[in-house]
Write a protein that holds these residues in place. Structure first.
Motif, PDB file in Angstrom:
ATOM      1  N   VAL A 117       0.844  -1.196   0.000  1.00 14.08           N
ATOM      2  CA  VAL A 117       0.000   0.000   0.000  1.00 14.08           C
ATOM      3  C   VAL A 117       0.879   1.246   0.000  1.00 14.08           C
ATOM      4  CG1 VAL A 117      -1.752   1.299   1.269  1.00 14.08           C
ATOM      5  CG2 VAL A 117      -1.884  -1.195   1.180  1.00 14.08           C
ATOM      6  N   LEU A 118       1.905   1.230   0.847  1.00 12.89           N
ATOM      7  CA  LEU A 118       2.833   2.356   0.899  1.00 12.89           C
ATOM      8  C   LEU A 118       3.506   2.577  -0.453  1.00 12.89           C
ATOM      9  CD1 LEU A 118       4.458   4.528   2.373  1.00 12.89           C
ATOM     10  CD2 LEU A 118       6.040   2.735   3.121  1.00 12.89           C
ATOM     11  N   LYS A 119       3.888   1.493  -1.124  1.00 10.36           N
ATOM     12  CA  LYS A 119       4.539   1.602  -2.428  1.00 10.36           C
ATOM     13  C   LYS A 119       3.620   2.299  -3.430  1.00 10.36           C
ATOM     14  CE  LYS A 119       7.334   0.860  -5.876  1.00 10.36           C
ATOM     15  NZ  LYS A 119       8.572   1.673  -6.004  1.00 10.36           N
ATOM     16  N   ILE A 120       2.330   1.948  -3.432  1.00  4.59           N
ATOM     17  CA  ILE A 120       1.377   2.571  -4.354  1.00  4.59           C
ATOM     18  C   ILE A 120       1.228   4.054  -4.048  1.00  4.59           C
ATOM     19  CG2 ILE A 120      -1.056   2.618  -5.030  1.00  4.59           C
ATOM     20  CD1 ILE A 120      -1.052  -0.456  -4.601  1.00  4.59           C
ATOM     21  N   VAL A 121       1.106   4.392  -2.760  1.00  5.60           N
ATOM     22  CA  VAL A 121       0.974   5.797  -2.374  1.00  5.60           C
ATOM     23  C   VAL A 121       2.225   6.576  -2.771  1.00  5.60           C
ATOM     24  CG1 VAL A 121       0.684   7.364  -0.414  1.00  5.60           C
ATOM     25  CG2 VAL A 121      -0.619   5.235  -0.498  1.00  5.60           C
ATOM     26  N   GLN A 122       3.393   5.968  -2.577  1.00  5.84           N
ATOM     27  CA  GLN A 122       4.652   6.638  -2.920  1.00  5.84           C
ATOM     28  C   GLN A 122       4.758   6.915  -4.418  1.00  5.84           C
ATOM     29  OE1 GLN A 122       7.451   3.851  -1.203  1.00  5.84           O
ATOM     30  NE2 GLN A 122       7.772   5.129   0.607  1.00  5.84           N
ATOM     31  N   MET A 123       4.180   6.056  -5.242  1.00  6.19           N
ATOM     32  CA  MET A 123       4.229   6.273  -6.684  1.00  6.19           C
ATOM     33  C   MET A 123       3.523   7.576  -7.060  1.00  6.19           C
ATOM     34  SD  MET A 123       3.544   2.348  -7.956  1.00  6.19           S
ATOM     35  CE  MET A 123       3.635   2.671  -9.729  1.00  6.19           C
ATOM     36  N   PHE A 124       2.403   7.877  -6.400  1.00  6.46           N
ATOM     37  CA  PHE A 124       1.682   9.117  -6.692  1.00  6.46           C
ATOM     38  C   PHE A 124       2.389  10.327  -6.086  1.00  6.46           C
ATOM     39  CE2 PHE A 124      -1.523   6.085  -7.807  1.00  6.46           C
ATOM     40  CZ  PHE A 124      -2.298   6.717  -8.759  1.00  6.46           C
ATOM     41  N   ASN A 125       3.142  10.108  -5.003  1.00  3.43           N
ATOM     42  CA  ASN A 125       3.853  11.201  -4.359  1.00  3.43           C
ATOM     43  C   ASN A 125       5.275  11.376  -4.892  1.00  3.43           C
ATOM     44  OD1 ASN A 125       1.651  11.804  -2.711  1.00  3.43           O
ATOM     45  ND2 ASN A 125       2.320  10.432  -1.092  1.00  3.43           N
ATOM     46  N   ASP A 126       5.633  10.625  -5.923  1.00  4.70           N
ATOM     47  CA  ASP A 126       6.966  10.701  -6.521  1.00  4.70           C
ATOM     48  C   ASP A 126       6.908  11.599  -7.757  1.00  4.70           C
ATOM     49  OD1 ASP A 126       9.347  10.351  -7.886  1.00  4.70           O
ATOM     50  OD2 ASP A 126       9.478   8.203  -7.467  1.00  4.70           O
ATOM     51  N   PRO A 127       7.516  12.792  -7.709  1.00  8.57           N
ATOM     52  CA  PRO A 127       7.410  13.709  -8.853  1.00  8.57           C
ATOM     53  C   PRO A 127       8.057  13.181 -10.132  1.00  8.57           C
ATOM     54  CG  PRO A 127       8.968  14.546  -7.214  1.00  8.57           C
ATOM     55  CD  PRO A 127       8.277  13.372  -6.604  1.00  8.57           C
ATOM     56  N   GLU A 128       8.979  12.222 -10.016  1.00  4.66           N
ATOM     57  CA  GLU A 128       9.577  11.634 -11.216  1.00  4.66           C
ATOM     58  C   GLU A 128       8.609  10.683 -11.905  1.00  4.66           C
ATOM     59  OE1 GLU A 128      12.502  12.243 -12.811  1.00  4.66           O
ATOM     60  OE2 GLU A 128      12.531  13.968 -11.456  1.00  4.66           O
ATOM     61  N   LEU A 129       7.873   9.899 -11.107  1.00  4.89           N
ATOM     62  CA  LEU A 129       6.880   8.981 -11.670  1.00  4.89           C
ATOM     63  C   LEU A 129       5.594   9.713 -12.046  1.00  4.89           C
ATOM     64  CD1 LEU A 129       7.162   5.816  -9.389  1.00  4.89           C
ATOM     65  CD2 LEU A 129       7.747   5.973 -11.809  1.00  4.89           C
ATOM     66  N   ASN A 130       5.232  10.672 -11.232  1.00  4.65           N
ATOM     67  CA  ASN A 130       3.959  11.388 -11.411  1.00  4.65           C
ATOM     68  C   ASN A 130       4.239  12.787 -11.943  1.00  4.65           C
ATOM     69  OD1 ASN A 130       1.349  12.303 -11.329  1.00  4.65           O
ATOM     70  ND2 ASN A 130       1.142  12.229  -9.106  1.00  4.65           N
ATOM     71  N   ARG A 131       4.507  12.872 -13.225  1.00  5.32           N
ATOM     72  CA  ARG A 131       4.870  14.151 -13.837  1.00  5.32           C
ATOM     73  C   ARG A 131       3.665  14.919 -14.371  1.00  5.32           C
ATOM     74  NH1 ARG A 131      10.325  12.636 -17.373  1.00  5.32           N
ATOM     75  NH2 ARG A 131      11.550  11.799 -15.613  1.00  5.32           N
ATOM     76  N   ASN A 132       2.512  14.262 -14.461  1.00  2.00           N
ATOM     77  CA  ASN A 132       1.360  14.887 -15.117  1.00  2.00           C
ATOM     78  C   ASN A 132       0.196  15.176 -14.184  1.00  2.00           C
ATOM     79  OD1 ASN A 132       2.552  14.874 -17.769  1.00  2.00           O
ATOM     80  ND2 ASN A 132       2.224  12.657 -17.805  1.00  2.00           N
ATOM     81  N   GLY A 133       0.466  15.196 -12.878  1.00  2.00           N
ATOM     82  CA  GLY A 133      -0.564  15.613 -11.935  1.00  2.00           C
ATOM     83  C   GLY A 133      -1.614  14.578 -11.609  1.00  2.00           C
ATOM     84  N   ALA A 134      -1.275  13.296 -11.666  1.00  2.00           N
ATOM     85  CA  ALA A 134      -2.235  12.255 -11.266  1.00  2.00           C
ATOM     86  C   ALA A 134      -2.498  12.344  -9.761  1.00  2.00           C
ATOM     87  CB  ALA A 134      -1.704  10.880 -11.629  1.00  2.00           C
ATOM     88  N   GLN A 135      -3.680  11.896  -9.356  1.00  2.00           N
ATOM     89  CA  GLN A 135      -4.058  11.947  -7.940  1.00  2.00           C
ATOM     90  C   GLN A 135      -4.608  10.598  -7.492  1.00  2.00           C
ATOM     91  OE1 GLN A 135      -6.658  15.442  -8.698  1.00  2.00           O
ATOM     92  NE2 GLN A 135      -5.743  16.317  -6.859  1.00  2.00           N
ATOM     93  N   LEU A 136      -4.402  10.292  -6.210  1.00  2.00           N
ATOM     94  CA  LEU A 136      -4.911   9.064  -5.601  1.00  2.00           C
ATOM     95  C   LEU A 136      -5.735   9.438  -4.378  1.00  2.00           C
ATOM     96  CD1 LEU A 136      -4.960   5.936  -5.152  1.00  2.00           C
ATOM     97  CD2 LEU A 136      -2.848   6.239  -3.828  1.00  2.00           C
ATOM     98  N   ILE A 137      -6.981   8.975  -4.353  1.00  2.00           N
ATOM     99  CA  ILE A 137      -7.864   9.135  -3.199  1.00  2.00           C
ATOM    100  C   ILE A 137      -8.276   7.732  -2.775  1.00  2.00           C
ATOM    101  CG2 ILE A 137     -10.047  10.081  -2.360  1.00  2.00           C
ATOM    102  CD1 ILE A 137      -9.821  12.115  -4.739  1.00  2.00           C
ATOM    103  N   PHE A 138      -8.116   7.398  -1.524  1.00  2.00           N
ATOM    104  CA  PHE A 138      -8.415   6.029  -1.112  1.00  2.00           C
ATOM    105  C   PHE A 138      -8.884   5.989   0.337  1.00  2.00           C
ATOM    106  CE2 PHE A 138      -4.057   6.921  -0.035  1.00  2.00           C
ATOM    107  CZ  PHE A 138      -3.788   6.243   1.144  1.00  2.00           C
ATOM    108  N   SER A 139      -9.718   5.006   0.629  1.00  2.00           N
ATOM    109  CA  SER A 139     -10.082   4.709   2.010  1.00  2.00           C
ATOM    110  C   SER A 139      -9.235   3.544   2.484  1.00  2.00           C
ATOM    111  CB  SER A 139     -11.568   4.386   2.128  1.00  2.00           C
ATOM    112  OG  SER A 139     -11.861   3.143   1.490  1.00  2.00           O
TER     113      SER A 139
END
Length: 409
Positions: free
Chosen positions: A327-349
């Motif tokens: 779960v942490l790995k998935i969250v980190q992917m969205f919080n990584d500016p190198e992987l997430n260059r186009n402004g993707a967002q993650l909302i999760f319960s």
């Protein structure tokens, strides 16, 4: 990008609930967990947000509310004349059927803020509006209100909104959204907003398991296969390679009521995973892998596609069948500016409290749901409790300091 979402009178939520992805003035993790917007009032926006709460507290209903709004925009024109919608208002009051339900979402599209919403009951749309902030002052592109005394809709338009407005107005039935009709009849101005709902918003209300079909097709490109393999290997699943094998199988189609099942032979893409031992590679079908590995593979393709295209992923119970480190790995992917260059967002319960400490999330990325004694759900941010920097959030949450936990008898 989604800036905020609000709704009232939906499922367990009786009163207004507001969910915001606007970043606070806190500079903690600012360069990784937020992005600049170019707006004056909302300078930065969050790349991810987590919703915590006890079972049956309303977490899933926040996600269902956003999904219902999405489906209304995409499919309200498919509702038949005088057919009731599937809207589920808050039912625990005698006159629940008389109370309207409201949905409103604000998106940032190509640097322009779009604030769109509608009010409805199960029989018809009662109001609909779109405010566009091309400058500081909003432009009310259109507003639609049902006049009950005159039994008709009243429309107002901005000069900035162009096109065949009268044609769209006449063509919009009481059960249908004006936005849906106008886009269907080729409104170029409204297409970007419609595409936000139809293409950029991906809602998984039943958890992270989405089937392996998308990822199986995604990995047939060599570059995409390497990306998925990298995710699987980084997660320590023991997988060294991924391939897809085409196999014949049978599809069953059931027709209701009382129809006999139809059986058809079809070709399927079946993922296979290579595990290396003693210098040899042994292949296993996806069904032979653990539940966590299967879900991670199912999510890998959609997540990488969403990151590449800057979309919004909303998942109920992201931690279902996944180890906290995954779960942490998935969250980190969205919080990584190198992987997430186009402004993707993650909302999760989630129930995974390990995310609360250790600098994994900012304080403004944490939300809670709680149900009161009248069985009414409430949504509120962690920031309401003014937690200190470095405060032990996991300990505070589990001890009931912020609410959102079950009261065990």
């Amino acid at each position: 990008m989604l800036l905020d979402f609000r709704f009232t009178n939906f499922r367990s939520f009786r009163d207004e609930a507001v969910f915001s992805l606007a970043a606070s003035a806190d500079t903690t993790l600012e360069s990784t967990h937020t992005r600049p917007t170019g707006l004056e009032k909302v300078k930065r926006i969050l790349t991810s947000a987590a919703i915590y709460g006890a079972n049956a507290s309303g977490k899933s209903n926040v996600i269902r509310a956003l999904q219902f709004m999405q489906l209304m925009v995409m499919t309200s024109n498919q509702i038949q004349p005088d057919q009731e919608s599937t809207l589920t208002p808050f039912r625990m009051r005698p006159d629940f059927a008389d109370h309207p339900t409201l949905f409103e979402a604000t998106f940032l599209i190509e640097g322009v803020r779009y604030q769109y919403g509608f009010e409805m009951n199960r029989r018809q749309i009662l109001g609909e509006w779109l405010l566009v902030y091309e400058k500081a002052k909003p432009q009310v592109w259109f507003s639609r209100t049902y006049n009950e005394k005159k039994a008709k809709y009243e429309y107002t338009y901005s000069d900035y909104f162009v096109g065949q407005k009268k044609v769209w107005e006449i063509s919009t039935r009481k059960e249908v959204l004006f936005l849906t009709t106008a886009v269907q009849l080729n409104s170029e101005q409204l297409k970007p907003l419609y595409q936000c709902f139809a293409e950029d918003l991906v809602v998984l209300p039943d958890g992270p398991g989405v089937g392996f079909g998308f990822t199986a097709g995604y990995v047939q490109s060599a570059g995409n296969r390497e990306r998925v393999q990298s995710v699987m290997m980084t997660a320590d699943t023991g997988i060294s390679s991924i391939s897809v094998e085409k196999r014949m199988g049978r599809q069953f189609h059931l027709s209701f009521p009382g129809g006999a099942p139809e059986v058809q032979d079809a070709e399927f893409d079946v993922p296979q995973f290579g595990h290396t031992a003693g210098g040899d590679v042994y292949k296993f079908d996806i069904g032979e892998e653990s539940a966590g590995t299967q879900i991670l593979f199912e999510l890998a393709g959609p997540i990488l596609d969403i990151l590449q295209k800057g979309r919004i992923l909303v998942v109920d119970e992201l931690d279902r069948s996944l180890h906290p480190l995954l779960v942490l790995k998935i969250v980190q992917m969205f919080n990584d500016p190198e992987l997430n260059r186009n402004g993707a967002q993650l909302i999760f319960s989630t129930h995974d409290v390990s995310l609360l400490d250790g600098g994994k999330l900012r304080r403004d990325q944490v939300w809670f749901t709680e149900k009161d004694n009248e069985q009414v759900s409430h949504l509120f941010p962690l920031l309401e409790f003014s937690p200190r920097k470095g405060e032990a959030l996991e300990k505070g949450y589990l001890s009931g300091r912020y609410g959102g936990i079950p009261i065990l008898g």
